[in-house]
Design an enzyme around this catalytic site. Structure first.
Site, short mmCIF file in Angstrom:
data_model
loop_
_atom_site.label_atom_id
_atom_site.label_comp_id
_atom_site.label_asym_id
_atom_site.label_seq_id
_atom_site.Cartn_x
_atom_site.Cartn_y
_atom_site.Cartn_z
N LYS A 1 -6.81 3.63 -3.52
CA LYS A 1 -7.22 3.42 -1.94
C LYS A 1 -7.50 4.89 -1.46
CE LYS A 1 -5.28 2.04 2.49
NZ LYS A 1 -4.14 1.17 3.14
N ASP B 1 0.99 -1.15 0.08
CA ASP B 1 0.01 0.16 0.04
C ASP B 1 0.83 1.29 -0.11
OD1 ASP B 1 -1.58 -2.35 0.75
OD2 ASP B 1 -3.08 -0.81 1.53
N LYS C 1 -10.24 0.47 -3.01
CA LYS C 1 -10.09 0.04 -1.59
C LYS C 1 -10.54 1.23 -0.48
CE LYS C 1 -6.89 -1.37 2.39
NZ LYS C 1 -5.56 -2.01 2.79
#
Length: 232
Positions: free
Chosen positions: A159, A95, A188
């Site tokens: 995300k 991430d 996400k």
């Protein structure tokens, strides 16, 4: 119609173990919990990746960690180095926080080059990349530009947030990100996701992953839930 099951809920969740105050015992307990409940991944602080990968070996739960976290202000070389070390330690998902300063400055070529550099390392390791926007600091146009860059590069997920900024996932942002990102790029939701209702709402909006520290209470809430008819 698809039935709501504990596994369906678990496989939406990236169980976050990123608080700086967590002890080693709490980190390993979190990994064991995640393995038992078969979540999608454990996103753990970088120094703990190797042990996390060992604990999750052949479990079906992905060991993951962060890059450029939480402010995104690392140099490109630092992010590439972080990514390479974490992948060598056994992470299969990363991430990465974008360079927020560069986004706000309109330097999208530099932003793209950085994402592409990290993605190259990730692809060479047959791993997957989530790109964190930190939407609380961005306007609509900036979010759309990042969605377009990430779609063009075909990252695995976009995300919303780190969970450490001034805001988290919002309905409007999730709709915007899903609308402006290619179907094969996942979305996400992360930041402020604490209830089963929020998880289901995120899924309904097209999210394939949700990052949360509240995994236990969400799964407990599902277990206490009255029987429901199958959902679409």
């Amino acid at each position: 119609m698809t039935e709501l099951t504990p596994r369906r809920i678990s496989k939406l969740i990236d169980h976050a173990l990123l608080k700086p105050t967590l002890t080693e015992a709490e980190l390993w307990q979190g990994c064991t919990f995640a393995r038992t409940h078969q979540v999608a991944s454990v996103c753990i602080v970088p120094f703990a990746v190797r042990r996390c990968a060992e604990l999750l070996f052949e479990s079906g739960v992905a060991p993951s960690t962060t890059v450029g976290f939480p402010h995104g202000a690392h140099t490109r070389r630092q992010k590439v180095s972080e990514a390479r070390e974490s992948l060598d330690d056994g992470a299969t998902e990363l991430d990465m926080v974008v360079n927020i300063n560069q986004v706000l400055s309109g330097n999208y070529a530099a932003v793209r080059q950085e994402i592409e550099a990290v993605l190259d390392v990730v692809r060479r390791a047959d791993a997957r990349l989530k790109v964190i926007f930190e939407n609380c600091y961005l306007d609509r146009g900036q979010k759309i530009s990042l969605c377009e860059i990430c779609s063009d590069l075909k990252v695995d997920w976009v995300k919303t947030s780190t969970g450490f900024g001034s805001g988290g996932a919002s309905i409007d942002d999730l709709k915007l990100m899903r609308q402006h990102t290619l179907p094969e790029v996942g979305v996400k939701a992360s930041g402020g996701i604490r209830t089963l209702e929020q998880v289901l709402e995120c899924e309904a909006l097209g999210c394939s992953r949700v990052g949360t520290t509240s995994t236990a209470s969400i799964l407990d809430e599902f277990a206490r839930r009255p029987a429901q008819p199958p959902r679409a």
